[in-house]
Design a protein around this motif. Structure first.
Motif, PDB file in Angstrom:
ATOM      1  N   LEU A  85       1.995  -6.286  55.057  1.00 24.02           N
ATOM      2  CA  LEU A  85       0.572  -6.494  54.589  1.00 24.02           C
ATOM      3  C   LEU A  85       0.756  -5.619  53.404  1.00 24.02           C
ATOM      4  N   LEU A  86       0.797  -4.418  53.262  1.00 23.53           N
ATOM      5  CA  LEU A  86       0.756  -3.194  52.622  1.00 23.53           C
ATOM      6  C   LEU A  86       1.599  -3.493  51.951  1.00 23.53           C
ATOM      7  N   GLY A  87       3.344  -3.818  52.013  1.00 23.13           N
ATOM      8  CA  GLY A  87       4.303  -4.447  50.637  1.00 23.13           C
ATOM      9  C   GLY A  87       3.704  -5.316  49.739  1.00 23.13           C
ATOM     10  N   MET A  88       3.301  -6.231  50.484  1.00 26.19           N
ATOM     11  CA  MET A  88       2.708  -7.481  49.204  1.00 26.19           C
ATOM     12  C   MET A  88       1.769  -7.144  48.505  1.00 26.19           C
ATOM     13  N   CYS A  89       0.398  -6.443  49.502  1.00 25.65           N
ATOM     14  CA  CYS A  89      -0.521  -5.742  48.204  1.00 25.65           C
ATOM     15  C   CYS A  89       0.046  -4.929  46.703  1.00 25.65           C
ATOM     16  N   ALA A  90       1.454  -4.120  47.323  1.00 25.70           N
ATOM     17  CA  ALA A  90       1.394  -3.598  46.237  1.00 25.70           C
ATOM     18  C   ALA A  90       2.402  -4.602  45.121  1.00 25.70           C
ATOM     19  N   ALA A  91       2.684  -4.831  45.488  1.00 25.88           N
ATOM     20  CA  ALA A  91       3.830  -5.969  44.706  1.00 25.88           C
ATOM     21  C   ALA A  91       2.523  -7.295  44.681  1.00 25.88           C
ATOM     22  N   GLY A 144      -0.159  -1.615  39.905  1.00 26.38           N
ATOM     23  CA  GLY A 144      -0.603  -0.526  39.296  1.00 26.38           C
ATOM     24  C   GLY A 144      -1.051  -0.023  39.815  1.00 26.38           C
ATOM     25  N   VAL A 145      -2.210   0.605  40.149  1.00 21.81           N
ATOM     26  CA  VAL A 145      -2.775   1.571  40.652  1.00 21.81           C
ATOM     27  C   VAL A 145      -2.404   1.714  42.508  1.00 21.81           C
ATOM     28  N   VAL A 146      -2.365   0.161  42.515  1.00 17.66           N
ATOM     29  CA  VAL A 146      -2.474  -0.125  44.432  1.00 17.66           C
ATOM     30  C   VAL A 146      -0.975   0.198  44.594  1.00 17.66           C
ATOM     31  N   ASP A 147      -0.133  -0.449  43.268  1.00 19.50           N
ATOM     32  CA  ASP A 147       0.981   0.100  43.817  1.00 19.50           C
ATOM     33  C   ASP A 147       1.642   0.815  44.114  1.00 19.50           C
ATOM     34  N   VAL A 148       1.018   1.883  42.794  1.00 18.44           N
ATOM     35  CA  VAL A 148       1.854   3.378  42.892  1.00 18.44           C
ATOM     36  C   VAL A 148       0.690   3.949  44.574  1.00 18.44           C
ATOM     37  N   VAL A 149       0.481   4.303  44.533  1.00 15.22           N
ATOM     38  CA  VAL A 149      -0.266   4.441  45.407  1.00 15.22           C
ATOM     39  C   VAL A 149       0.570   3.786  46.696  1.00 15.22           C
ATOM     40  N   ILE A 150       0.772   3.083  47.331  1.00 11.19           N
ATOM     41  CA  ILE A 150       1.262   2.508  48.357  1.00 11.19           C
ATOM     42  C   ILE A 150       2.897   2.995  48.277  1.00 11.19           C
ATOM     43  N   MET A 151       3.441   2.952  47.037  1.00 11.34           N
ATOM     44  CA  MET A 151       5.323   3.076  47.029  1.00 11.34           C
ATOM     45  C   MET A 151       4.924   4.945  47.301  1.00 11.34           C
TER      46      MET A 151
END
Lengths: 676, 289, 306
Positions: free
Chosen positions: B105-111, B115-122
């Motif tokens: 789920l996290l990976g999918m959201c990031a991809a 943007g910001v979501v990606d940066v925060v998660i990764m």
């Protein structure tokens, strides 16, 4: 021995998952000193495998199972040498040099190019390291790499594709071999670069007395450069003759079919291409008779009962592997010609404009650094304008980096343009939001280049083709849906019975038909084709081109046809847009553009394309166009072509020219014609 | 419809044929199946209560009464082994499930959002990867405590970064394919695009990763239990048993070596199956996708 | 990396707040009076806002102050001073041993692909990476200490204290710790080599008439090393994790055994310090990897130059 290289009956197998694939069945050829021969064939004909077999470069699970290769000065069959032993190594590089297709992957990325050239010299010549380096630099100069001393220590990735291929040539020629094998050496390159490279290769071969084997699928290249030609089909040589004979009076049905299937620059505009129907035979399950039998238009029932035909001489240096006699073939050809009087389907172009593009501009930001700051822009497209009428085909040509794919994707609104308008039926959709685009999506469809990556591997053919019907609610019920899907299958000449299959069960040509059916599903008014046939074999290309022409006549759709093959574009288009580095340099009707190209780039482009006609080729002098296509990042100032243009004037380096109408809709962007 | 099912079926049967083409995979699958059956039947076939201490029969050598002997507290080793397999399997499966759900789920959201979501998660992901998985799991245990459920969840969480990273890369690569662009240009909505065209094409590497992770998760659980920070006594766990065996290595070496051997066999079998699944699903080998 | 370290430190700091119950009780036990509780609560600064507490804690950490151990009632730094070097020493030594051996076995297996020696190496490597490290330790201990009595079964001595003793005590822990790494690197080298051997540039190398040795050791191996070097940081991080088990098996007074004890007694400051330090070591390894990477792969230099 009279011949420099004599190859007899090469036979190579690959064992995969228990099946024995006979990639090469029977390939023989010979080569004299200083001669250039061409080996042509479609993919799967075994031409590359034959070349690799000669040098014993076949990796397991492949195996050379038979054949006899004699090289002048060596008493033994070189296939009997140990593939890693010293004798074989002396032949490789030392006597026979080889250039491969992929310039991007054929050089070792972690070694400097200088080292890679010098290594060959050190292996085959007795010399010191310093001498080898000196010789390597000389080689780099010989293949015209600017600033050779400095770039000796550069890595392959610092060079463009064309430059890398030059380095490959330098490596192959470094140890002064007698034979040079160029295996699809220029296929991956742009036409103008391809012409430069082949010209240079020819010159080098002449000055150094090297015999060259050109392996290619491009009939034009062999027509221009080869002295003799070998035609391969499904693992065997089926015909060989001098170049003029092959093109002038081909004898084998396959050679004839091949020549009938390719469009040429000097064709009559309404010439009908005759595709070769059917598919290559399965190489793991070969029939005991002629491999071309199933697709042959000349076949007799007796052919299936006779063993595989052998090459038999019918003239000087002319050998054909066919059971029929010359007279029998001639009679049959006359018969076929009478039947083949099919004309190109008539299409109607209406005056009404389908789509108009004005000053379309797209710049991509180049980001770098930790904070991804924008450091510059790539000018992918600069102020491109044109219009397409209903039922018309606009061809878009240009080399890599010219922005033709960006143009397609902008019109499809994969992304939004920075400036300009896209008027679709008078409505500007350039900056429309995605949710307002649904009806435009129904009316504009796209067909992609790669038939393998453009179909979802997990969907059935039916759901791929029918998806648009569901999305746009075009079918009231299941029955209508089923009927429409079957209709679409039939439109693209596919059997509706295949609808439940998944993409990997189709061949490349069939997949492209599925892609076309998908584009047709919602009855669009405009279809954009992004290099739709460049991934396909020549005989299949003709099928698709014919299909597209038929569909346009039948349905009255407008096409935007993007391609780099000028002969194909000429065949299919009504008007043509030539692009260079993101700008439109010339727009003209098909006849005008090919008869009287105005822009120096168009002229260079046209003269770079080799035609499959050796007689014509001899009269043409390829225009010498120097330089590389600049990277879109480093656009020259003024006219984008100014740094390569042979007629560049002072003003060209300062001011970018605008498109000017030279009459009858022939527009050109060049200062040479600015005075009008 | 019948024909469609036929094709689906063919895909599955091709998968199994590819997977069980190698003998070793069949053997390992059999071993795992046997262990699963034994774990399920443990309450029925175990001769003794795994936690029952018997001070009259401490540290006994194998005998007819106690087939594998008893430990220092007189508990029957065979019974403990059988019950221990339950712990291993449950922890392995739950942890992988937790990791897969959260991670993908996290990976999918990031991809997908970028943007910001990606940066925060990764970035968080990267941070988690910097702490050795064992240390991370131990730190979480120090806060939440041990026990089968906690250990399963903690081990799941500590492997989340791997899933997130893989899923992000996979989604990004699928999104770039032509068929996704084609589907978008047909007028598909983003939701439909995601669920119909993108996700189904991301599944096989996820399945491969899951099957390959079960084994290593079981290994981690055994490790934590061995250190005494995992499954707490008196619950039988193979890791704990090795640790108890270590104390009496001089007197009764088998006590420590047998459960360790069980762990090794189970993990090797699971990993071999994982490799089999990978080979069967690997698009390079099949040359289809 | 700085950002990553910040995120880690914040996460580590948050461990205390995640603790069910209360840090004060965890520190002093449940039987304290309300008065003491309030005093300690204030002393620990728990009545301040979260971010301020984080700032103060972080400042302390940067000065080398990790707080006081709940369990031993002494500064965490003093507890770690003797232990951390041992763990780091073991991890780095094991990595240095595993690297060349793993690459060697991997290359041998790849060059003799499909032959007996390849099968043996591949199977052994597969099995070794599935064996629990602690069990290998016990197994070794059973053979070499219990049965043969050759090696001491526990303890750790620095080489400058007693070199012979140091070596003897080190043999089993290092074998145990590096075996997993050797297996992993060997497997990776093998598959990476096989991947490279299939590349076009290797075919080019053959076509030039080079000897098998130059093709394999110059053209193939150099390319195969890129992914291996890139995972060096991860390897070291595994080794740090692995040394916890090894320390526990061989009773080595490293960080691992301290961490285990801290966890069972919920000694959060010690846990925090351990997590932070391991993360720091790993981060340092990652940075080192990036530097090494530039040495092996000329492509990296280019992208950075542009």
């Amino acid at each position: 021995m009279e011949n420099l290289l004599q190859v007899e009956g090469i036979k190579t197998d690959f064992i995969t998952t228990g099946k024995r694939v006979e990639a090469v069945v029977n390939a023989s050829f010979d080569l004299k000193r200083g001669e250039i021969i061409g080996i042509v064939g479609e993919s799967g004909s075994g031409k590359s495998v034959t070349m690799l077999s000669v040098l014993k470069l076949i990796n397991p699970p492949g195996r050379v199972v038979g054949g006899d290769v004699r090289l002048a000065g060596i008493e033994e069959n070189i296939l009997s040498f140990d593939s890693k032993g010293e004798k074989m190594r002396n032949v490789r590089g030392g006597r026979i040099g080889m250039i491969f297709q992929e310039p991007m992957t054929s050089l070792n990325p972690v070694l400097t190019v200088g080292y890679q050239i010098a290594e060959t010299i050190l292996t085959h010549k007795k010399c010191s390291k310093a001498e080898a380096k000196q010789k390597a630099i000389e080689m780099m100069k010989a293949v015209r790499i600017p600033d050779a001393e400095r770039r000796y220590n550069a890595y392959p990735q610092e060079f463009s594709g064309g430059m890398r291929q030059r380095i490959m040539i330098a490596i192959a020629l470094a140890a002064d071999p007698d034979v040079l094998i160029a295996d699809e050496a220029t296929t991956a390159l742009d036409v103008t670069i391809q012409a430069q490279l082949l010209e240079m290769l020819k010159e080098l071969a002449q000055t150094r007395g090297v015999a060259v084997i050109i392996v290619t699928h491009n009939m034009g290249i062999v027509a221009r450069y080869a002295d003799r030609i070998y035609v391969m089909y499904s693992g065997s040589v089926v015909e060989t003759a001098e170049t003029d004979v092959i093109f002038g009076c081909p004898e084998h049905p396959y050679t004839r079919g091949l020549l009938a299937a390719i469009p040429r620059l000097n064709d009559a505009k309404d010439r009908v291409l005759v595709p070769i129907d059917g598919l290559l035979p399965d190489a793991s399950n070969r029939a005991p008779y002629c491999a071309f039998y199933e697709r042959c238009l000349y076949r007799k029932n007796s052919c299936a009962k006779m063993p595989i035909p052998k090459l038999t001489g019918i003239g000087t240096n002319h050998f054909v592997a066919c059971h029929l006699t010359v007279a029998e073939r001639a009679a049959r050809q006359a018969e076929l010609l009478e039947r083949e009087q099919r004309k190109t389907p008539k299409k109607q172009i209406r005056e009404e404009t389908c789509i108009e593009v004005r000053n379309l501009t797209k710049r991509f930001a180049v980001r770098a650094g930790l904070l991804q700051k924008t450091v510059g822009y790539v000018h992918a497209l600069e102020k491109v304008s044109f219009a397409i009428r209903r039922g018309e085909t606009l061809g878009v040509v240009g080399e890599s980096g010219c922005g033709k794919s960006t143009l397609a994707r902008l019109i499809m609104r994969v992304y939004a343009p920075d400036e300009g308008e896209i008027l679709f039926h008078g409505r500007d959709i350039a900056h429309e939001k995605e949710r307002n685009l649904k009806d435009v999506r129904r009316e504009v469809a796209m067909v992609f280049q790669d038939p393998y990556s453009s179909l979802d591997p997990r969907q059935t053919a039916e759901s791929i083709v029918g998806e648009a019907l569901k999305i746009h609610h075009l079918c009231p019920d299941k029955e209508a849906y089923g009927k429409r899907v079957s209709e679409l299958f039939r439109l693209v000449e596919l059997d509706p019975e295949l609808r439940k299959r998944v993409p990997h069960e189709f061949s490349g040509g069939q997949r492209q038909r599925l892609g076309i059916a998908r584009a047709l599903a919602a009855s669009p008014t405009l279809i954009i084709f992004d290099e739709p046939i460049s991934a396909l074999d020549v005989s299949v290309q003709a099928q698709i081109i014919n299909l597209l022409e038929k569909l346009q006549a039948q349905l009255g759709v407008s096409y935007m046809f993007i391609a780099h093959d000028l002969a194909v574009v000429r065949h299919i288009s009504d008007r043509i847009l030539v692009m260079y580095l993101g700008q439109a340099v010339e727009i003209a009707s098909c006849e005008k553009l090919y008869e009287m190209p105005l822009h120096p780039y168009t002229q260079a482009l046209l003269s770079s394309v080799p035609t499959a006609d050796p007689v014509l080729e001899r009269t043409r002098q390829p225009l010498k166009l120097g330089g590389e296509i600049p990277s879109v990042l480093k656009r020259p100032k003024g006219c984008p072509f100014s740094d390569r243009c042979p007629k560049a004037m002072e003003c060209c380096h300062i001011l970018s020219p605008e498109l000017v109408d030279m009459g009858e809709g022939h527009m050109v962007a060049c200062h040479l014609y600015g005075g009008k | 419809m019948a024909k469609e099912k036929n094709y689906r079926y063919e895909g599955i049967s091709r998968f199994f044929r590819a997977m069980f083409g190698r003998k070793i995979v069949i053997i390992c699958t059999a071993i795992v199946l046997i262990i699963i059956v034994l774990a399920i039947l443990a309450p029925v076939i175990a001769p003794y209560d795994p936690a029952a201490t018997d001070y009259y029969h401490m540290s006994q050598k194998p005998s007819m009464e106690h087939l594998l002997g008893t430990d220092a507290l007189g508990r029957d080793v065979l019974s403990r082994l059988l019950y221990g397999s339950q712990v291993s399997l449950i922890v392995g499966v739950i942890a992988v499930f937790v990791a897969c759900v959260i991670g993908s789920l996290l990976g999918m959201c990031a991809a997908y959002f970028g943007g910001v979501v990606d940066v925060v998660i990764m970035r968080t992901n990267e941070a988690l990867r910097c702490v050795p998985a064992v240390v991370l799991a131990m730190a979480l245990v120090s806060v939440f405590g041990g026990g089968v459920r906690n250990i399963a969840i903690i081990l799941g969480i500590s492997t989340v970064p791997g899933y997130a990273q893989m899923m992000r890369a996979q989604v990004l690569s699928v999104v770039r394919r032509d068929y996704v662009t084609a589907a978008r240009l047909q007028g598909n909505s983003s939701i439909r695009l995601l669920f119909k065209h993108i996700l189904p094409n991301c599944l096989s590497p996820l399945i491969v990763m899951m099957t390959q992770q079960v084994g290593s998760t079981i290994l981690s659980e055994a490790g934590l239990s061995f250190l005494g920070v995992g499954i707490s006594v008196p619950t039988a766990s193979w890791g704990t048993m090795v640790s108890e065996g270590k104390a009496v290595l001089l007197e009764n070496p088998m006590l420590g070596l047998i459960p360790g051997f069980c762990i090794a066999v189970l993990v090797i079998s699971l990993n071999t199956i994982g490799d089999g699944v990978r080979d069967a699903l690997d698009p390079h080998l099949r040359g289809e996708i | 990396m700085l950002i990553v370290m910040l995120i880690i430190s914040f996460g580590v700091f948050m461990l205390v707040s995640l603790l069910p119950g209360d840090a004060v009780y965890a520190m002093l036990g449940d039987t304290i009076s309300q008065e003491t509780y309030d005093m300690v609560y204030h002393e620990l600064g728990l009545d301040q806002p979260l971010l301020l507490r984080y700032g103060n804690w972080m400042l302390g950490v940067l000065r080398g102050d990790f707080g006081t151990s709940y369990q031993f009632h002494m500064p965490v730094v003093d507890l770690l001073k003797t232990r951390v070097p041992i763990t780091i020493f073991l991890s780095i030594l094991a990595t240095l041993i595993a690297m060349p051996l793993g690459v060697l076995f991997g290359v041998i297996a790849a060059v003799h692909r499909g032959k007996k020696i390849d099968t043996v190496i591949t199977l052994t490597a597969n099995a070794c990476s599935c064996l629990p490290q602690f069990w290998i330790g016990i197994f070794l201990m059973y053979i070499f200490s219990v049965q043969l009595g050759w090696l001491p079964s526990f303890g750790f001595t620095w080489p400058w204290e007693n070199f012979g003793q140091h070596i003897l005590e080190l043999i089993m822990p290092i074998i145990c710790l590096s075996i997993d790494g050797i297996a992993g690197i060997a497997r990776q080298t093998r598959s990476s080599m096989l991947e490279s051997i299939r590349q076009d540039y290797v075919r080019t190398a053959w076509s030039k008439g080079l000897t098998e040795r130059s093709v394999i050791y110059i053209h193939t191996l150099k390319n195969s090393m890129i992914p291996i070097v890139s995972l060096l940081g991860v390897r070291l991080s595994y080794m740090v994790g692995g040394s916890i088990f090894v320390e526990s098996v061989f009773s080595i007074p490293g960080m691992g055994s301290l961490l285990v004890r801290a966890i069972t007694s919920k000694d959060i400051p010690v846990v925090q310090a351990c997590v932070l330090l391991t993360a720091f070591v790993t981060c340092a390894a990652y940075i080192l990897t990036d530097l090494l990477y530039v040495l092996v792969d000329p492509r990296i230099k280019l992208t950075q130059k542009d």
